[in-house]
Design a protein around this motif. Structure first.
Motif, mmCIF file in Angstrom:
data_model
loop_
_atom_site.group_PDB
_atom_site.id
_atom_site.type_symbol
_atom_site.label_atom_id
_atom_site.label_comp_id
_atom_site.label_asym_id
_atom_site.label_seq_id
_atom_site.Cartn_x
_atom_site.Cartn_y
_atom_site.Cartn_z
ATOM 1 N N SER A 1 0.783 -1.310 -0.004
ATOM 2 C CA SER A 1 -0.074 -0.015 -0.150
ATOM 3 C C SER A 1 0.944 1.290 -0.037
ATOM 4 N N GLU A 2 1.983 1.188 0.676
ATOM 5 C CA GLU A 2 3.093 2.363 0.909
ATOM 6 C C GLU A 2 4.316 1.873 0.715
ATOM 7 N N VAL A 3 5.098 2.823 0.356
ATOM 8 C CA VAL A 3 6.634 2.351 0.156
ATOM 9 C C VAL A 3 7.548 3.534 0.491
ATOM 10 N N SER A 4 8.624 3.026 1.454
ATOM 11 C CA SER A 4 9.508 4.328 1.616
ATOM 12 C C SER A 4 10.998 3.890 1.347
ATOM 13 N N TYR A 5 11.830 4.699 1.267
ATOM 14 C CA TYR A 5 13.349 4.513 1.143
ATOM 15 C C TYR A 5 14.289 4.550 2.320
ATOM 16 N N ARG A 6 14.672 3.602 2.940
ATOM 17 C CA ARG A 6 15.307 3.811 4.236
ATOM 18 C C ARG A 6 16.887 4.029 4.157
ATOM 19 N N ASP A 7 17.270 4.277 2.884
ATOM 20 C CA ASP A 7 18.558 4.524 2.615
ATOM 21 C C ASP A 7 18.637 5.879 2.744
ATOM 22 N N MET A 8 17.724 6.637 2.535
ATOM 23 C CA MET A 8 17.854 8.202 2.324
ATOM 24 C C MET A 8 17.769 9.095 3.625
ATOM 25 N N ASP A 9 18.797 9.503 3.948
ATOM 26 C CA ASP A 9 18.793 10.150 5.190
ATOM 27 C C ASP A 9 19.666 11.534 4.869
ATOM 28 N N ALA A 10 18.990 12.618 4.779
ATOM 29 C CA ALA A 10 19.753 13.880 4.739
ATOM 30 C C ALA A 10 19.377 14.775 5.892
ATOM 31 N N SER A 11 18.943 14.128 7.008
ATOM 32 C CA SER A 11 18.397 15.062 8.007
ATOM 33 C C SER A 11 19.551 15.996 8.771
ATOM 34 N N ALA A 12 21.115 15.364 8.328
ATOM 35 C CA ALA A 12 22.026 16.289 8.856
ATOM 36 C C ALA A 12 21.846 17.945 8.231
ATOM 37 N N LEU A 13 21.053 17.872 7.173
ATOM 38 C CA LEU A 13 20.898 19.072 6.338
ATOM 39 C C LEU A 13 19.408 19.759 6.643
ATOM 40 N N PHE B 1 16.579 18.039 6.417
ATOM 41 C CA PHE B 1 15.463 17.117 5.855
ATOM 42 C C PHE B 1 15.161 16.177 6.436
ATOM 43 N N GLU B 2 13.674 15.893 6.321
ATOM 44 C CA GLU B 2 13.031 14.790 6.991
ATOM 45 C C GLU B 2 13.728 13.425 6.490
ATOM 46 N N LYS B 3 13.923 12.648 7.430
ATOM 47 C CA LYS B 3 14.471 11.424 7.053
ATOM 48 C C LYS B 3 13.691 10.560 6.046
ATOM 49 N N GLY B 4 14.307 10.048 5.220
ATOM 50 C CA GLY B 4 13.472 9.337 4.177
ATOM 51 C C GLY B 4 13.061 10.114 2.762
#
Length: 224
Positions: free
Chosen positions: A83-95, A97-100
């Protein structure tokens, strides 16, 4: 090379990650695009295939990503539609941005899939380049994990083709130590997935998929 399957007037491209998931029951029903394992291979192979099909004037009406997934709490060999999919590798939270979320891309961290099958249980999915095992599941908020679906969905966005994703739970209730921990139940998943292909194939043969485009879509199309 993958072959388009036809259900009535609907052209379908089936996509799988690995030959090991493509058992005799699915072999009797379609010839898939085998992408290779992981989001990079998934994106490269799917992009190349859809670009070629579009150039030939035979772009599919529907892409079906089909195969296995891991889960720490769903029962092994049960089948779910994503139903929903996310991308666990993406993490730009240091800048900031919301994780994912991918920086500078106007998309949320969790993406909904636009096509659902009536009567098939739904589950959420996390895509990433790592094999998830044991304690690592505690950091993942979704029902299942895989390594390709998010990438394939983004490719489908670019070609304006809807995606249906089906996954059978192959592992996740114990630590993984060998490839056989993943492959042990693939033959059962193969048979169960084939039955669902028959189900939505029959529904599509009766009523073609009406695809209005991602931007216009507000609720998922339901097959069956």
């Amino acid at each position: 090379m993958a072959q388009l399957s036809r259900f009535g007037d609907t052209k379908v491209l089936f996509i799988m990650a690995a030959e090991l998931e493509y058992g005799p029951h699915l072999q009797a029903r379609f010839t898939p695009l085998i992408t290779g394992v992981g989001p990079v291979e998934g994106a490269v192979s799917a992009t190349r295939a859809l670009a070629r099909l579009e150039a030939l004037g035979t772009k599919p009406d529907l892409v079906v990503s089909i195969g296995s997934a891991g889960s720490a709490h769903l029962r092994k060999t049960d089948i779910y539609q994503v139903s929903e999919v996310s991308y666990r590798d993406m993490d730009a939270s240091a800048l900031g941005f919301e994780k994912g979320t991918t920086p500078f891309l106007d998309l949320p961290a969790v993406l909904s899939l636009p096509v659902m099958i009536a009567g098939v249980p739904a589950a959420t999915l996390s895509t990433g380049a790592n094999i998830v095992s044991g304690e690592a599941y505690k950091d993942i908020p979704t029902d299942m994990v895989d390594m390709e679906t998010f990438a394939i969905l983004r490719v489908c966005h670019q070609f304006d083709v809807p995606l249906l994703a089906l996954r059978g739970v192959s592992d996740g209730d114990a630590e993984l130590s060998d490839v056989t921990d993943w492959t042990e139940y693939l033959h059962i998943i193969d048979e169960k997935l084939a039955a669902i292909v028959d189900q939505f194939g029959a529904a599509l043969s009766e009523r073609p998929l009406d695809w209005p485009g991602y931007k216009a879509l507000r609720t998922p199309i339901q097959i069956g």
